[in-house]
Scaffold this motif. Sequence first.
Motif, mmCIF file in Angstrom:
data_model
loop_
_atom_site.group_PDB
_atom_site.id
_atom_site.type_symbol
_atom_site.label_atom_id
_atom_site.label_comp_id
_atom_site.label_asym_id
_atom_site.label_seq_id
_atom_site.Cartn_x
_atom_site.Cartn_y
_atom_site.Cartn_z
ATOM 1 N N SER A 113 0.747 -1.191 -0.205
ATOM 2 C CA SER A 113 0.016 -0.034 0.080
ATOM 3 C C SER A 113 0.932 1.359 -0.034
ATOM 4 N N ALA A 114 0.722 2.208 -1.033
ATOM 5 C CA ALA A 114 1.422 3.268 -1.064
ATOM 6 C C ALA A 114 0.955 4.482 -1.872
ATOM 7 N N GLY A 115 1.556 5.557 -1.813
ATOM 8 C CA GLY A 115 1.026 6.777 -2.491
ATOM 9 C C GLY A 115 1.804 7.743 -2.777
ATOM 10 N N TYR A 116 1.758 8.921 -3.631
ATOM 11 C CA TYR A 116 2.521 9.851 -4.110
ATOM 12 C C TYR A 116 1.814 11.094 -4.084
ATOM 13 N N LEU A 117 2.441 12.124 -3.865
ATOM 14 C CA LEU A 117 1.916 13.153 -4.021
ATOM 15 C C LEU A 117 2.908 14.360 -4.906
ATOM 16 N N PRO A 118 2.475 14.960 -5.795
ATOM 17 C CA PRO A 118 3.321 15.925 -6.489
ATOM 18 C C PRO A 118 4.079 17.060 -5.591
ATOM 19 N N ASN A 119 5.293 17.525 -5.930
ATOM 20 C CA ASN A 119 6.104 18.480 -5.000
ATOM 21 C C ASN A 119 5.330 19.600 -4.790
ATOM 22 N N ARG A 120 4.682 20.344 -5.854
ATOM 23 C CA ARG A 120 4.224 21.565 -5.902
ATOM 24 C C ARG A 120 2.977 21.688 -4.989
ATOM 25 N N ILE A 121 3.006 22.478 -3.810
ATOM 26 C CA ILE A 121 2.005 22.651 -2.913
ATOM 27 C C ILE A 121 1.450 24.181 -3.211
ATOM 28 N N VAL A 122 0.284 24.074 -3.215
ATOM 29 C CA VAL A 122 -0.604 25.335 -3.461
ATOM 30 C C VAL A 122 -1.519 25.698 -2.167
ATOM 31 N N THR A 123 -1.266 26.640 -1.575
ATOM 32 C CA THR A 123 -1.853 27.189 -0.103
ATOM 33 C C THR A 123 -3.166 27.726 -0.610
ATOM 34 N N ASN A 124 -4.014 28.072 0.213
ATOM 35 C CA ASN A 124 -5.132 28.654 0.136
ATOM 36 C C ASN A 124 -4.902 30.268 -0.220
ATOM 37 N N GLU A 125 -3.861 30.727 0.628
ATOM 38 C CA GLU A 125 -3.415 32.420 0.143
ATOM 39 C C GLU A 125 -3.045 32.469 -1.213
ATOM 40 N N GLU A 126 -2.515 31.321 -1.791
ATOM 41 C CA GLU A 126 -2.146 31.515 -3.354
ATOM 42 C C GLU A 126 -3.245 31.778 -4.008
ATOM 43 N N LEU A 127 -4.267 30.996 -3.835
ATOM 44 C CA LEU A 127 -5.447 30.535 -4.610
ATOM 45 C C LEU A 127 -6.281 31.997 -4.499
ATOM 46 N N SER A 128 -6.192 32.519 -3.254
ATOM 47 C CA SER A 128 -6.930 33.744 -2.980
ATOM 48 C C SER A 128 -6.279 34.992 -3.723
ATOM 49 N N GLN A 129 -5.260 34.886 -4.302
ATOM 50 C CA GLN A 129 -4.636 36.006 -5.185
ATOM 51 C C GLN A 129 -5.180 36.081 -6.553
ATOM 52 N N PHE A 130 -6.149 35.056 -7.016
ATOM 53 C CA PHE A 130 -6.929 35.408 -7.982
ATOM 54 C C PHE A 130 -8.346 34.842 -7.967
ATOM 55 N N LEU A 131 -8.619 34.359 -6.926
ATOM 56 C CA LEU A 131 -10.138 33.860 -6.657
ATOM 57 C C LEU A 131 -10.612 34.990 -5.671
ATOM 58 N N GLU A 132 -11.988 35.061 -5.486
ATOM 59 C CA GLU A 132 -12.492 35.889 -4.613
ATOM 60 C C GLU A 132 -12.737 34.680 -3.328
ATOM 61 N N THR A 133 -11.773 34.507 -2.547
ATOM 62 C CA THR A 133 -11.790 33.716 -1.452
ATOM 63 C C THR A 133 -10.760 34.136 -0.507
#
Length: 327
Positions: free
Chosen positions: A9-29
């Motif tokens: 049993s194993a998993g993998y996550l891409p390296n690039r982390i996107v925070t809520n703050e980053e999304l709020s730079q172009f989304l109204e949130t």
Amino acid sequence: MTAVKFIASAGYLPNRIVTNEELSQFLETSDEWIVSHTGIKQRHYAIDENTSDLATRVAEKLLQQANLKATELDLIIVSTITPDALTPATAAIVQRNIGATDAFAYDLSAACAGFIFALATAHKFISSGAYRRAMVISAETNSKMMDFTDRTSTVFFGDGAAGVIIEANADSAKDAFLAEKLCTLGNAEVIHSGRVVPLSEVKATNYPKLDAFYQDGRAVYNFVTDEVTAHIDQFLAENEIKPTELDLVITHQANLRLIEKIAAHLGLGMDKFMIDVDEVGNTSSAGIPLCLAKALQQGKRPQKVLLTGFGAGLAYGSILLDLSNFA
């Protein structure tokens, strides 16, 4: 029927982390709104990686953990709603990448319930006695299907992959699969992605187009709190199990608030649930196997673990496992 066991049993996550703050730079949130409504703090995005790349990373981890050669696999199923292409199957690309020349491979699409449906399908192949070993991977690059002007969907989703290897168990008294129930409530409007518009006329400018991911948040909420909770109640009752007898519960990682609703409905504390949605977001079909890998890596070996997935289709289902013999 042949007994079946889990051997990796194993998993993998891409390296690039996107925070809520980053999304709020172009989304109204805002970070405050996203956390309060979803419990999600961040998510991972696959940059210059496609779904088959994520799935291949998982496949390599699984083979290493199980101490197997790729040629010892009989079957590879990849559950995904974000494939590399409509054809060939992402699973076929993974099969080539790892050199699993003796395995047949195909994709399965059941949205966020994909791992449940794929695992149940692989179980049938192995339990039939006709095949010995199967690799089941859920892999999603949800980011490539997002409408980044739609905050009602974009803030939820992340990318990731995870999976398992199951094989025939020589000890017929030790079967990891205790029960299952798969369901469909046909509805093409609540959640959809990648719709292909049919031709309206024959002309030189025709070219295929796909639409972005869409979900009706309120309808999804009602589906989970009404249909899915009733499904869990019925599933447990049919198998004469009380919620309090469950050692571990892993549901689709839709958002933390929905998981809290399910826990409250079952009368269970959140300590019975494995969670990763706060750190990786909604990874669609990959959410359940990511949490399963996390639990097993922590040394948990539950005798009664409930897996419940739900998503577009509307597809939903549950599997009851005994993982006490996981190596």
